[in-house]
Motif scaffolding. Structure first.
Motif, short mmCIF file in Angstrom:
data_model
loop_
_atom_site.label_atom_id
_atom_site.label_comp_id
_atom_site.label_asym_id
_atom_site.label_seq_id
_atom_site.Cartn_x
_atom_site.Cartn_y
_atom_site.Cartn_z
N ILE A 36 0.82 -1.20 -0.03
CA ILE A 36 -0.09 0.02 0.04
C ILE A 36 0.76 1.26 -0.07
CG2 ILE A 36 -0.20 0.06 2.55
CD1 ILE A 36 -3.00 1.18 2.25
N TYR A 37 0.37 2.23 -0.87
CA TYR A 37 1.55 3.47 -0.88
C TYR A 37 0.69 4.66 -1.02
CZ TYR A 37 0.77 3.57 -6.04
OH TYR A 37 0.32 3.76 -7.17
N ALA A 38 1.32 5.90 -1.01
CA ALA A 38 0.59 7.21 -1.02
C ALA A 38 1.80 8.14 -1.53
CB ALA A 38 -0.05 7.43 0.17
N THR A 39 1.28 8.89 -2.51
CA THR A 39 2.44 9.99 -3.10
C THR A 39 1.73 11.21 -3.13
OG1 THR A 39 2.02 9.56 -5.25
CG2 THR A 39 3.89 8.38 -4.16
N GLU A 40 2.31 12.46 -2.81
CA GLU A 40 1.67 13.85 -3.04
C GLU A 40 2.71 14.68 -3.67
OE1 GLU A 40 -1.13 15.33 -3.03
OE2 GLU A 40 -2.50 13.73 -2.45
N GLU A 88 9.11 21.89 -7.53
CA GLU A 88 8.32 20.92 -7.22
C GLU A 88 8.87 20.03 -6.26
OE1 GLU A 88 7.05 18.70 -10.92
OE2 GLU A 88 7.16 20.49 -12.08
N ALA A 89 7.97 19.56 -5.46
CA ALA A 89 8.36 18.71 -4.14
C ALA A 89 7.40 17.54 -4.34
CB ALA A 89 8.55 19.34 -3.02
N GLU A 90 7.92 16.18 -3.92
CA GLU A 90 7.05 15.11 -4.05
C GLU A 90 7.77 14.18 -2.79
OE1 GLU A 90 5.42 12.10 -7.21
OE2 GLU A 90 7.59 11.72 -6.84
N LEU A 91 6.50 13.68 -2.12
CA LEU A 91 6.82 12.82 -0.80
C LEU A 91 6.01 11.59 -0.97
CD1 LEU A 91 8.15 12.12 1.97
CD2 LEU A 91 6.20 13.40 3.02
N GLY A 92 6.78 10.34 -0.87
CA GLY A 92 5.93 9.08 -0.96
C GLY A 92 6.30 8.05 0.12
N VAL A 93 5.33 7.23 0.62
CA VAL A 93 5.35 6.36 1.62
C VAL A 93 5.05 5.08 1.07
CG1 VAL A 93 5.12 5.76 3.91
CG2 VAL A 93 5.57 8.23 3.57
N ARG A 94 5.44 3.98 1.45
CA ARG A 94 4.86 2.67 1.05
C ARG A 94 5.33 1.61 1.96
NH1 ARG A 94 3.95 0.09 -4.16
NH2 ARG A 94 3.93 -2.17 -3.94
N TYR A 95 4.39 0.72 2.18
CA TYR A 95 4.62 -0.47 3.32
C TYR A 95 4.07 -1.72 2.42
CZ TYR A 95 4.19 -3.42 7.25
OH TYR A 95 4.70 -4.27 8.03
N ASP A 96 5.17 -2.64 2.54
CA ASP A 96 5.06 -4.17 2.12
C ASP A 96 5.19 -5.02 2.81
OD1 ASP A 96 5.06 -3.69 -1.34
OD2 ASP A 96 6.09 -2.26 -0.39
N VAL A 97 4.58 -6.31 2.68
CA VAL A 97 4.64 -7.60 3.58
C VAL A 97 4.73 -8.52 2.46
CG1 VAL A 97 3.65 -9.22 5.06
CG2 VAL A 97 3.39 -6.64 5.34
N LYS A 98 5.87 -9.55 2.37
CA LYS A 98 6.10 -10.68 1.58
C LYS A 98 6.03 -12.02 2.62
CE LYS A 98 8.15 -7.86 -2.12
NZ LYS A 98 9.23 -7.60 -2.87
N ASP A 99 5.31 -12.84 2.10
CA ASP A 99 5.67 -14.02 2.74
C ASP A 99 6.04 -15.25 1.50
OD1 ASP A 99 3.44 -15.90 2.06
OD2 ASP A 99 2.32 -14.17 2.86
N LEU A 100 6.86 -15.99 2.16
CA LEU A 100 7.38 -17.06 1.17
C LEU A 100 7.41 -18.64 1.85
CD1 LEU A 100 9.02 -17.92 -1.66
CD2 LEU A 100 11.21 -17.42 -0.19
N GLN A 101 6.64 -19.33 1.30
CA GLN A 101 6.56 -20.70 1.76
C GLN A 101 7.23 -21.81 0.82
OE1 GLN A 101 3.98 -21.23 4.46
NE2 GLN A 101 5.04 -23.19 4.81
#
Length: 784
Positions: A466-470, A478-491
């Protein structure tokens, strides 16, 4: 022959001194021709300068620092026919353009999604249509290395993977028509399964871009895109024929696309290509079993209404690749001799199209569905789904079993299937109080199954993001800020060293962020500053691989204790551009924690498949820094000059020595002469390109199986032209690669241990554009 990089620096300085000053202002207003209403958010483009703007809420736009001359102004607005105006600019003035509002025949067609793209806060390098034209028939890796900062990791003369700023594989994302390319990309000899003929727009975003594209876009992102589906009635196409003397390569491609006036909003495209080549020849001998066969095709459909639209895309890539037989050695003594002798054991080989063992067969399928809905002129929702299937079969160099001889059925020694499904949602908004942004979610499911001998395990992987940028936009900042969070599971599912069936699960999660700034003190000068963090989870092959990697003729062993790799990155770019000159300089620094790399152990091992060098996956804290320089200068109407310089430095803190497998310093210098056009012959150009690649002496001591090869100097030549037979153009491009037939070996070629690189090749490309049906465009003349 020595090459002095000071020459290139002097070229940059002299070019800067000769820059032309153009101070005219071209302002305008786009209005509806029927009711006089000012049209906001219209797209206006000065075609010759390749500059695009979007009108404000009052329908106004302004191009600054424009030179006097004749231009074409393309204007697009939803509900209106695309219109081209011929504009003569002699002095600064404001013009009102009355756009025909074609509500009577286009009122249901949506081009709202063709909004102007605000430039990334990171440097984006593009290959022009002309550059792509002369690269047709080459591999995708060979196409991309024409971008400054990009090199290739090669496996012989036929397999190449792009490398950006010394990073490749999982750290460099490839987006194929907007979809993240997924397959068995863990192999350095597993080139991207993408047909280069599809690509009409190729660009490389440099630096960590973890927000929009995924947490592991550490090096950058390669965008490979076809043209947009046509939105005006007509049927067009193209036929391409390619012949390369080295390997006696032949390739052909055909494409048709169209849109019908009776089915408003519907568009389509079909495309297909074939390719075959035989043994590649060095200046002195043929490299056995290096042939390739390809068969690829794709089709696309689109249907757009005023506020919504849907698109569907399908592509299939099929290839069969021979692996250099001289890299597979039967015993340790012969392997040691192969690493030290000057040429392969079978250097007396002759040309052949036959692909024998060892070899690989790969198939990649992609299905993409895209839907978009416009709530208003400033808000859009996009939903995208993709399904990918990748099958790879590897056949080792061995004797056939009695059963295989009797039945004629030969099973692959390694049979891999991976299926990937991705879902993505994006909510975008345009300028709201000078802010523009997007919010997105993504999910990917992967399932990998293998048969035959073990190399990587069966696994199921799930990734959530999930992420968001402005972005805050002002005329000169111009200025831009972005944040993202990720989860990865490997079986993962595999037999451990004690032959016990094991089920092992790993979960990785982390936060990524990005801050970008653009300073635009003048129309000519732009400064980009970008910093942030990115991360990636260890891949299944890095954790669990154990066995012969047939394509690279090596034994590779993973480490199931590997940790998350984290990168902190800062990239700064300066771009200066006038009508005659363009200078681009990019400096970057990447600080890694737990950098994962494949390290040669300097040991050889004998197996039932033969004798192979051994490589282990290891981790270390490292830094990778470098500089890219690029300059283009139009000396006069006919003569122009191009130059590129690249430096990369990698350092491994764990061993307090250089990082292995970094690109060596290199510089390109080219000069182009454009001939005067006639009514029949147009766009005729002669080009001479020289490239110097220095020896990579920055390598860790006593780790590799052979010392880095010597520096080398290559010369290439090109001739291109367009011949018009009445209304039918025909484009020709002839080139000579390695004109001097230089003997050399590239440090980033895994087969440099065994053989020289390819020798001279004479190449011919023919392009036949097709205009089967096309209504006349409306073109208006305006003088300022």
């Amino acid at each position: 022959m020595k090459f002095n990089l000071k020459i290139v620096i002097l070229v940059f300085i002299s070019c800067l001194a000769k820059a032309q000053t153009c101070n005219l202002s071209f302002r305008g207003c786009i209005a509806d021709a029927d009711n006089g209403e000012h049209l906001s958010f219209a797209i206006v483009k000065l075609v010759e300068l390749d500059k695009t703007l979007q009108t404000n809420t009052e329908g106004e736009f302004e191009f600054q620092k424009v030179c006097a001359g004749n231009y074409k102004l393309l204007v697009k607005h939803f509900g209106c026919r695309d219109t081209v105006y011929n504009v003569t600019i002699k002095n600064s003035k404001r013009i009102t353009f009355k756009l025909p509002h074609a509500a009577h025949n286009l009122n249901e067609i949506d081009i709202m999604d063709k909004r102007v793209e605000i430039k990334s806060t990171q440097t984006e390098s593009k290959l022009s249509a002309e550059e792509l034209e002369k690269l047709k028939g080459q591999t995708l890796g060979d196409v991309l290395k024409n971008v400054s900062g990009v090199t290739t990791l090669n496996t012989g003369g036929t397999i190449s993977k792009p490398m950006l700023h010394g990073m490749q594989g999982y750290r460099l994302l490839l987006l194929n028509n907007g979809i993240r390319q997924e397959g068995q990309q863990w192999g350095n000899e597993h080139a991207p399964e993408i047909d280069p003929f599809i690509a009409k727009r190729v660009s490389v975003i440099k630096g960590a871009n973890a927000i929009r594209y995924g947490s592991d876009a550490i090096a950058g992102v390669v965008l490979i895109q076809p043209n947009e589906l046509p939105d005006t009635a007509g049927i067009n196409g193209e036929i391409n024929l390619v012949g390369l003397s080295n390997g006696r390569t032949g390739a052909a491609n055909a494409m048709l696309e169209g849109s019908f006036s009776k089915i408003k909003g519907f568009a389509w495209r079909v495309q297909g290509s074939v390719k075959q080549s035989g043994n590649i020849k060095t200046p002195n001998y043929y490299i056995t079993n290096t042939g390739i066969k390809e068969f690829n095709y794709s089709y696309a459909l689109g249907y757009h209404r005023k506020k919504w639209g849907v698109e569907m895309y399908y592509s299939q890539f099929n290839t069969s690749i021979g692996i250099f037989r001289g890299s597979h050695i039967g015993n340790l003594t012969d392997l040691q001799n192969a690493l030290t002798r000057g040429k392969p054991f079978d250097s007396a080989a002759v040309f052949s199209y036959t692909i024998g063992r060892p070899n690989q067969e790969a198939t990649h399928e992609l299905i993409k569905g895209l839907a978009h809905y416009h709530f208003a002129s400033k808000w859009r929702l996009k939903l995208q789904y993709a399904w990918q299937y990748n099958a790879r079969k590897e056949f080792d160099l061995r004797r056939l079993t009695n059963e295989e001889k009797i039945t004629g059925i030969i099973n692959p020694d390694l049979d891999l299937y991976i299926t990937s499904q991705t879902v993505q949602s994006i909510l975008e908004h345009d300028n709201i109080n000078n802010f523009r942004g997007e919010f997105g979610t993504s999910y990917m499911y992967q399932e990998n199954v293998y048969q035959g001998r073990f190399f990587i395990p069966n696994y199921i992987a799930n990734s959530y993001g999930i992420y968001a940028t402005e972005r805050y936009v002002k005329p000169h900042f111009e200025a831009e800020l972005g944040v993202r969070y990720d989860v990865k599971d490997l079986q993962s599912y595999f037999y451990n060293s004690d032959k016990i069936w094991t089920n092992e699960k790993r979960i990785f999660n982390n936060l990524s962020y990005n801050l970008g700034l653009i300073f635009k003190p003048t129309q000519k000068l732009n400064l980009f500053v970008n910093g942030g963090s990115a991360w990636r989870a260890p891949a299944p092959n890095e954790l669990y691989s154990n066995g012969v990697h047939q394509g690279l003729a090596s034994i590779e062993r993973g480490d199931n204790l590997l940790k998350t790799e984290i990168c902190y990155n800062i990239t700064t770019s300066l771009i200066y551009q006038t009508t005659k000159l363009k200078l681009e300089a990019t400096a970057y620094h990447n600080q890694f924690q737990n950098f994962i790399y494949l390290n040669p152990t300097n040991t050889l091992e004998l197996t039932i498949r033969g004798a192979f060098p051994v490589f282990n996956y290891e981790q270390a804290n490292v830094r990778i820094s470098g500089i890219d320089l690029k300059g283009d200068y139009q000396i006069n109407k006919h003569l122009s000059m191009q130059s590129k310089v690249m430096f990369v430095r990698g350092f491994n803190k764990r061993i307090n020595d250089y990082l292995i497998y970094m690109p060596s310093d290199r510089a390109d210098l080219g000069i182009t002469y454009s001939l005067k056009e006639t009514t029949t012959i147009k766009k005729t150009k002669l080009q001479l390109i020289t490239q110097y690649v220095n020896k990579q002496w920055r390598v860790p001591q006593n780790t590799d199986f052979a010392p880095p090869p010597s520096s080398y100097y290559l010369v290439n030549a090109e001739l291109s032209t367009q011949v018009n037979f009445k209304k039918q153009p025909l484009c020709f491009h002839f080139s000579v690669v390695n004109l001097l037939n230089t003997v050399y070996r590239e440090y980033l070629d895994r087969f440099r241990y065994f053989t020289d690189a390819a020798g001279v090749s004479y190449n011919l490309r023919i392009t036949l554009p097709l205009n089967l049906y096309q209504p006349k465009n409306k073109t208006k003349d305006t003088t300022s």
